[in-house]
Design an enzyme around this catalytic site. Structure first.
Site, PDB file in Angstrom:
ATOM      1  N   GLU A 198       3.306  -0.309   4.823  1.00 17.77           N
ATOM      2  CA  GLU A 198       3.141  -1.211   5.973  1.00 17.77           C
ATOM      3  C   GLU A 198       2.325  -2.449   5.645  1.00 17.77           C
ATOM      4  OE1 GLU A 198      -0.446   1.587   6.432  1.00 17.77           O
ATOM      5  OE2 GLU A 198       1.591   1.625   5.630  1.00 17.77           O
ATOM      6  N   CYS A 203       1.935   3.548   2.024  1.00 16.13           N
ATOM      7  CA  CYS A 203       2.922   3.825   3.078  1.00 16.13           C
ATOM      8  C   CYS A 203       3.819   2.643   3.390  1.00 16.13           C
ATOM      9  CB  CYS A 203       2.210   4.277   4.331  1.00 16.13           C
ATOM     10  SG  CYS A 203       1.374   5.876   4.129  1.00 16.13           S
ATOM     11  N   ASN A 205       0.843  -1.190   0.000  1.00 14.65           N
ATOM     12  CA  ASN A 205       0.000   0.000   0.000  1.00 14.65           C
ATOM     13  C   ASN A 205       0.888   1.253   0.000  1.00 14.65           C
ATOM     14  OD1 ASN A 205       0.865  -0.354   2.752  1.00 14.65           O
ATOM     15  ND2 ASN A 205      -0.727   1.084   3.353  1.00 14.65           N
TER      16      ASN A 205
END
Length: 450
Positions: free
Chosen positions: A289, A287, A285
């Site tokens: 994580e 970011c 995704n």
């Protein structure tokens, strides 16, 4: 005459900016359907207080339960006092009639190496972002710049040129709403255009809506350590050879100068993945994580560790592990229900989410909680305490999901032997592994630090 019980006082936010963010991004406001405000200049407030927001979320997430009223109250208790914080898509969208997704994280389908396929994927990305989902894409499947395009007598423009198209799409979708669009682009370290990818953010005006990460493989790191040559390959053809260490230095220099690209140790991720037997991951995704497979989706939520500390700043300050366990179990149940009530921009995303039911429960307020216990963030004692808390959360999450499997069934693609043979599950406590082997598990993956 009966005593009159005064209503509970509305929650006071710790800081004015907290209330401003709630009001701007998460408080439910609806445009009137008629009258002078119908054009949307003035919105009718539905959530008068943050307690109204919690009640709206709790009621929505309790709908899949047989005793919805009972679970609504339990979910409300978990939300109250900001003890459990669902991610923004849940907080903003649950219990409304908006056509939005409650999932923050998506990785889109594999991009075909054809003009029609590429623009089909662009359409899917736009539809997903329109509903509020952040997206990730692996651009390694697009042929490199200069490759021949059979049948039209021209050369390919390469994946970076199509990333520019994605960037423009994201900018357009962003302009249609209050939430900024977000995307992740990944590329394998052996793609022939990897050097162009690594250098892309040197132009400050280019690809502003992308985070970018290089997919680093184990053989590449071995080549870096050995100062060996590194072949750049597409569809089995070697397009060039460079020094692995030169590429590594190029990555780190650009990261230092421009904060991009990041690196994703993709072989390590796939080796550890609980679902390595039924999926291959090539992107995350926006970011980073949530490593996800094609059309993968994951929702997020955080335990607010600072709100669980008793006797803060005193010599006997502590987090009660029983309270932490109970809150984790409620959070897992709430997040599992999101899978059933959420909208999905694409049916492929719905099918993927419901087949695996992955959730991402993490923490917030960790540094504050450590400080309240008299521990300096980054110290050995703080690291040891954090490890103990994280293990408690992981154990509670997986055991809660086992109990949900007993009640509601395991996720559809669960295969006991293959699941327990994954890199991560090999390190799980024996009692948890035993429970999973006997009863299955409701959610394929459960924890994530967002």
């Amino acid at each position: 005459m009966k005593d009159v019980v005064a209503p509970a006082a509305p929650v006071q936010f710790d800081m004015p900016i907290s209330e401003m963010i709630w009001d701007a991004k998460y408080r439910l406001k609806e445009a009137p359907t008629k009258g002078p405000a119908a054009e949307g200049r003035n919105l009718a407030v539905q959530d008068l207080t943050v307690e109204d927001t919690w009640r709206r979320i709790a009621r929505a997430l309790a709908q899949p339960e047989k005793d919805a009223d009972l679970w609504e109250e339990r979910f409300y208790d978990a939300l109250s006092g900001f003890r459990f914080l669902p991610a923004g898509r849940i907080t903003a969208g649950a219990g409304t009639d908006r056509n939005v997704t409650l999932f923050n994280c998506y990785v889109m389908g594999t991009i075909p190496d054809s003009m029609a396929g590429i623009f089909d994927m662009l359409k899917e990305a736009a539809l997903t972002m329109q509903q509020g989902g952040g997206i990730g894409y692996d651009f390694s499947t697009i042929r490199p710049q200069g490759a021949p395009v059979i049948g039209v007598g021209s050369d390919a423009s390469g994946p970076l040129s199509f990333m520019d198209v994605w960037d423009a799409m994201c900018r357009t979708i962003m302009s249609a709403g209050a939430r900024r669009g977000a995307m992740m682009a990944t590329m394998r370290c052996d793609h022939p255009d990897i050097e162009r990818f690594v250098d892309a953010k040197a132009d400050a005006a280019r690809l502003r809506n992308f985070n970018m990460s290089v997919l680093i493989t184990d053989p590449f790191m071995d080549a870096v350590k050995a100062d060996a040559d590194w072949d750049l390959v597409f569809n089995g053809k070697v397009w060039g050879t460079i020094k692995a260490k030169d590429l590594w230095n190029r990555i780190t220099t650009n990261t230092y100068n421009h904060a991009e690209p990041g690196v994703i140790f993709i072989d390590r991720i796939n080796a550890a993945n609980n679902l390595g037997y039924c999926e291959t991951i090539a992107a995350t995704n926006p970011c980073g994580e949530q490593p996800l497979p094609p059309y993968g989706a994951c929702l997020l939520g955080s335990i607010n560790m600072a709100r669980l500390v008793k006797n803060a700043y005193e010599s006997n300050a502590e987090i009660c592990l029983d309270e932490l366990n109970d809150l984790v179990r409620l959070a897992v149940r709430m997040m599992d229900n999101v899978v059933d009530i959420s909208n999905f921009p694409l049916e492929q995303q719905r099918a993927e989410a419901q087949a695996k039911r992955r959730i991402g429960l993490g923490v917030t307020g960790l540094a504050d909680a450590l400080l309240m216990l008299g521990l300096r963030y980054g110290s050995e004692d703080a690291a040891a305490q954090t490890e103990a808390w994280m293990k408690a959360i992981a154990r509670a999450s997986y055991l809660a999901s086992v109990d949900l499997a007993k009640e509601k069934g395991a996720f559809p693609l669960f295969e006991s032997k293959a699941y327990l043979s994954s890199g991560f599950m090999k390190g799980m406590d024996d009692d948890v592994r035993g429970e999973i082997a006997e009863h299955g598990i409701r959610n394929a993956l459960l924890t994530s630090i967002a």
